[in-house]
Each structure stands twice: as structure tokens, then as C-alpha cells.
Write a protein that holds these residues in place. Structure first.
Motif, mmCIF file in Angstrom:
data_model
loop_
_atom_site.group_PDB
_atom_site.id
_atom_site.type_symbol
_atom_site.label_atom_id
_atom_site.label_comp_id
_atom_site.label_asym_id
_atom_site.label_seq_id
_atom_site.Cartn_x
_atom_site.Cartn_y
_atom_site.Cartn_z
ATOM 1 N N ALA A 16 21.663 -2.523 40.236
ATOM 2 C CA ALA A 16 22.861 -1.683 40.265
ATOM 3 C C ALA A 16 22.814 -0.610 39.175
ATOM 4 C CB ALA A 16 24.106 -2.545 40.096
ATOM 5 N N ALA A 17 22.226 -0.950 38.027
ATOM 6 C CA ALA A 17 22.121 0.026 36.942
ATOM 7 C C ALA A 17 21.291 1.228 37.366
ATOM 8 C CB ALA A 17 21.510 -0.623 35.704
ATOM 9 N N VAL A 18 20.180 0.958 38.045
ATOM 10 C CA VAL A 18 19.326 2.047 38.526
ATOM 11 C C VAL A 18 20.068 2.905 39.558
ATOM 12 C CG1 VAL A 18 17.231 2.545 39.841
ATOM 13 C CG2 VAL A 18 17.182 0.832 38.025
ATOM 14 N N GLU A 19 20.795 2.250 40.443
ATOM 15 C CA GLU A 19 21.479 2.965 41.519
ATOM 16 C C GLU A 19 22.593 3.868 41.024
ATOM 17 O OE1 GLU A 19 20.918 -0.539 44.922
ATOM 18 O OE2 GLU A 19 22.740 -0.442 43.692
ATOM 19 N N TYR A 20 23.284 3.455 39.951
ATOM 20 C CA TYR A 20 24.491 4.168 39.521
ATOM 21 C C TYR A 20 24.337 4.892 38.186
ATOM 22 C CZ TYR A 20 26.839 2.006 43.427
ATOM 23 O OH TYR A 20 27.199 1.642 44.710
ATOM 24 N N ALA A 21 23.135 4.925 37.638
ATOM 25 C CA ALA A 21 22.931 5.526 36.320
ATOM 26 C C ALA A 21 23.337 6.992 36.276
ATOM 27 C CB ALA A 21 21.474 5.365 35.894
ATOM 28 N N GLN A 22 23.108 7.711 37.352
ATOM 29 C CA GLN A 22 23.443 9.134 37.374
ATOM 30 C C GLN A 22 24.813 9.407 38.006
ATOM 31 O OE1 GLN A 22 20.291 11.798 38.633
ATOM 32 N NE2 GLN A 22 18.711 10.428 37.846
ATOM 33 N N ARG A 23 25.553 8.342 38.213
ATOM 34 C CA ARG A 23 26.890 8.485 38.792
ATOM 35 C C ARG A 23 27.976 8.033 37.819
ATOM 36 N NH1 ARG A 23 26.837 6.303 44.868
ATOM 37 N NH2 ARG A 23 28.636 7.731 44.993
ATOM 38 N N GLY A 24 27.592 7.873 36.565
ATOM 39 C CA GLY A 24 28.580 7.610 35.525
ATOM 40 C C GLY A 24 28.942 6.158 35.313
ATOM 41 N N ILE A 25 28.184 5.240 35.901
ATOM 42 C CA ILE A 25 28.488 3.819 35.728
ATOM 43 C C ILE A 25 27.299 3.115 35.098
ATOM 44 C CG2 ILE A 25 29.079 1.645 36.871
ATOM 45 C CD1 ILE A 25 30.401 3.279 39.079
ATOM 46 N N MET A 49 35.402 2.349 40.409
ATOM 47 C CA MET A 49 34.964 3.059 39.209
ATOM 48 C C MET A 49 34.528 4.477 39.538
ATOM 49 S SD MET A 49 32.936 0.254 36.902
ATOM 50 C CE MET A 49 33.839 -1.102 36.145
ATOM 51 N N LEU A 50 33.871 4.667 40.668
ATOM 52 C CA LEU A 50 33.492 6.024 41.062
ATOM 53 C C LEU A 50 34.729 6.896 41.229
ATOM 54 C CD1 LEU A 50 30.642 5.311 43.643
ATOM 55 C CD2 LEU A 50 30.394 6.275 41.344
ATOM 56 N N GLU A 51 35.784 6.342 41.784
ATOM 57 C CA GLU A 51 37.024 7.099 41.947
ATOM 58 C C GLU A 51 37.658 7.431 40.603
ATOM 59 O OE1 GLU A 51 39.727 5.223 44.614
ATOM 60 O OE2 GLU A 51 38.343 5.270 46.316
ATOM 61 N N SER A 52 37.411 6.591 39.606
ATOM 62 C CA SER A 52 37.961 6.824 38.263
ATOM 63 C C SER A 52 37.064 7.715 37.409
ATOM 64 C CB SER A 52 38.175 5.480 37.550
ATOM 65 O OG SER A 52 39.100 4.679 38.256
ATOM 66 N N GLY A 53 35.919 8.116 37.945
ATOM 67 C CA GLY A 53 35.022 8.998 37.213
ATOM 68 C C GLY A 53 33.919 8.296 36.449
ATOM 69 N N ALA A 106 33.108 -4.594 45.027
ATOM 70 C CA ALA A 106 34.481 -4.091 45.017
ATOM 71 C C ALA A 106 34.743 -3.146 43.848
ATOM 72 C CB ALA A 106 35.459 -5.267 44.966
ATOM 73 N N GLU A 107 34.123 -3.407 42.719
ATOM 74 C CA GLU A 107 34.403 -2.639 41.502
ATOM 75 C C GLU A 107 33.763 -1.259 41.503
ATOM 76 O OE1 GLU A 107 34.423 -6.822 39.014
ATOM 77 O OE2 GLU A 107 32.670 -5.511 38.971
ATOM 78 N N LEU A 108 32.543 -1.163 42.008
ATOM 79 C CA LEU A 108 31.801 0.097 41.921
ATOM 80 C C LEU A 108 32.519 1.263 42.604
ATOM 81 C CD1 LEU A 108 28.260 -1.433 42.339
ATOM 82 C CD2 LEU A 108 28.990 -0.059 40.374
ATOM 83 N N PRO A 109 33.017 1.120 43.837
ATOM 84 C CA PRO A 109 33.743 2.247 44.437
ATOM 85 C C PRO A 109 34.982 2.652 43.646
ATOM 86 C CG PRO A 109 33.108 0.662 46.124
ATOM 87 C CD PRO A 109 32.840 0.011 44.798
#
Length: 247
Positions: A168-177, A128-132, A123-126
Motif C-alpha cells: 500500500a505504501a508503494v501504491e499511495y506514496a505519490q498520492r499523499g498517503i 484519506m484521498l478525499e481529505s488530501g 475503507a480508510e484509503l479512499p
């Protein structure tokens, strides 16, 4: 200069007591707006009330994926965004050898301590993506890296939290999370409050520093990982254990 969370919004699960309470209070003290989420609404309301206008209380059972989604929506509706999540909610579970471990105890511990962290991140990851971007800190344990007799469900769940965190860290490392986990040792919290004082003293002696840890000490590590000061740290599993795992 201390970490500055001004303008940032945090969700803390299990925020009504113990380590979660310490995290919620510290993040708010350093400028964050905080959604204090807990299965015990009274505890969450107490902490949020003490913090004041920068906090809201929310009742959540993290074993329910829809409840986790509602929690994130509540944070965004109340404060406009989501930047930090501390997935701390957890339970202890029965104490039995693996061959005798009760099936209902296994199911409840895994539901809260493992699936609950997944449901929260999902729930949190999407949001956070919207928040940059943002930072997630998952509460593991020293038992995310070592075994402990008569605690098979808890140990399995906490090992799983460490693995989910790294994935999750690997998946989102280049997406700002950034996604990290913390491994507290035995901490003086309500989870241990019912234990015999002599047993607690014995547990404290297992730590090279000679005592149980304090919730505020764990919160300091969580706040660092959540802050921009840890901008190069993701996928890590950092211990706050008084040297327990060094033995």
C-alpha cells in the motif's frame, strides 16, 4: 515541539484497551479528534469518555468489511475528514504446533489480524484521498519478522501485515498517503494479563532491556509515524521490542 495533530482526525481500532488505548489517548492529547473503535463497545466508551469531546466510541468487528466501512463513515460524519488510521485490533489465538493447529483458530486469527487490516485500509484509503492525504500505521509485531513456536496463525498474519503495508505504501506514496507498520515486542497489555507471572518474567528476560514493553512506549512510535515529522517515512516496519530481535 511535540507532534501537533490539531485539526486532524484519527481512527484507532482496538482502541478500548492496551496499545490501542494508549494510541488513542496520546493522539487526542496532541490535538487529534479520535474515533475509538473496538469490538468491546464498553472499553471504547470508557476511553472515549475519558478523552472527552474530542473522541467518539464505535463498536466494530474488523473481520467484517462492511463494519470497517461503517467505522470510517462514522469518523467522517462525526469529525468531517480522516487523516490518521491506527489499525491495531488483534487477537492472540490458540497455542498449538502447526500440524495440530485447529482450523477454526487459524480462520479466526487470519480474519482479525490479517483480513481485518486489509478491510480497514480498503475503507480508510479512499477517505484519506478525499481529505488530501494521511498516514496509516498498521500494528504488526516482532512476529512479523521472526517465527514463534505454536503460533503459526499469528505469525503468518503479522508477516502478511508487513507485506500489505509495504504494498500500500508503494501504491499511495505519490498520492499523499504514507503507510507504515510497527512491530512491538511482548508488551504488558490485557492480552498477556492472564499469563502466569513467572512465565511473564521469563518472557521479559528474553528482551535485552530485561522487561516487557509498555503500551505508552509503542504509542510514542505510532504517533511519530502518524505525524508530519515522519514525512519521508513510508513502507517501513519499525520495531519497539526492547532489543528482542537483535539477539
Amino acid at each position: 515541539m511535540d507532534q501537533d495533530f490539531s485539526g486532524k482526525v484519527a481512527v484507532v481500532t482496538g482502541g478500548g484497551s492496551g496499545i490501542g488505548e494508549a494510541c488513542a489517548r496520546l493522539l487526542a492529547a496532541r490535538g487529534a479528534h479520535v474515533l475509538v473503535a473496538d469490538r468491546d463497545l464498553g472499553g471504547a466508551e470508557r476511553v472515549a469518555g475519558d478523552i472527552g469531546g474530542a473522541a467518539r466510541a464505535f463498536e466494530v468487528d474488523v473481520a467484517d468489511p462492511q463494519a470497517c466501512e461503517a467505522m470510517v463513515r462514522a469518523a467522517v460524519e462525526a469529525f468531517g475528514r480522516l487523516d490518521v488510521a491506527v489499525n491495531n485490533a488483534g487477537i492472540g489465538g490458540p497455542q498449538q504446533p502447526t500440524g495440530d493447529y485447529p482450523l477454526d483458530g487459524w480462520a479466526s486469527v487470519i480474519a482479525v489480524n490479517l483480513s481485518g487490516v486489509f478491510y480497514c485500509m480498503r475503507a480508510e484509503l479512499p477517505a484519506m484521498l478525499e481529505s488530501g492525504g494521511g498516514s496509516i500505521v498498521n500494528m504488526a509485531s516482532i512476529l512479523g519478522t521472526v517465527g514463534f513456536a505454536q503460533s503459526v496463525a499469528y505469525v503468518a498474519a503479522k508477516h502478511g501485515v508487513v507485506g500489505m503495508t509495504k504494498t500500500a505504501a508503494v501504491e499511495y506514496a505519490q498520492r499523499g498517503i504514507r503507510v507504515n507498520s510497527v512491530g512491538p515486542g511482548f508488551i504488558d497489555t490485557p492480552l498477556l494479563a492472564a499469563a502466569d507471572p513467572q512465565i511473564l518474567a521469563g518472557i521479559g528476560a528474553l528482551h535485552p532491556i530485561g522487561r516487557l514493553g509498555r503500551a505508552a512506549e509503542v504509542a510514542e512510535l505510532v504517533a511519530f509515524l502518524a505525524s508530519d515529522r515522519a514525512s519521508n517515512t513510508t513502507g517501513s516496519y519499525l520495531l519497539s521490542d526492547g532489543g528482542y530481535t537483535a539477539l
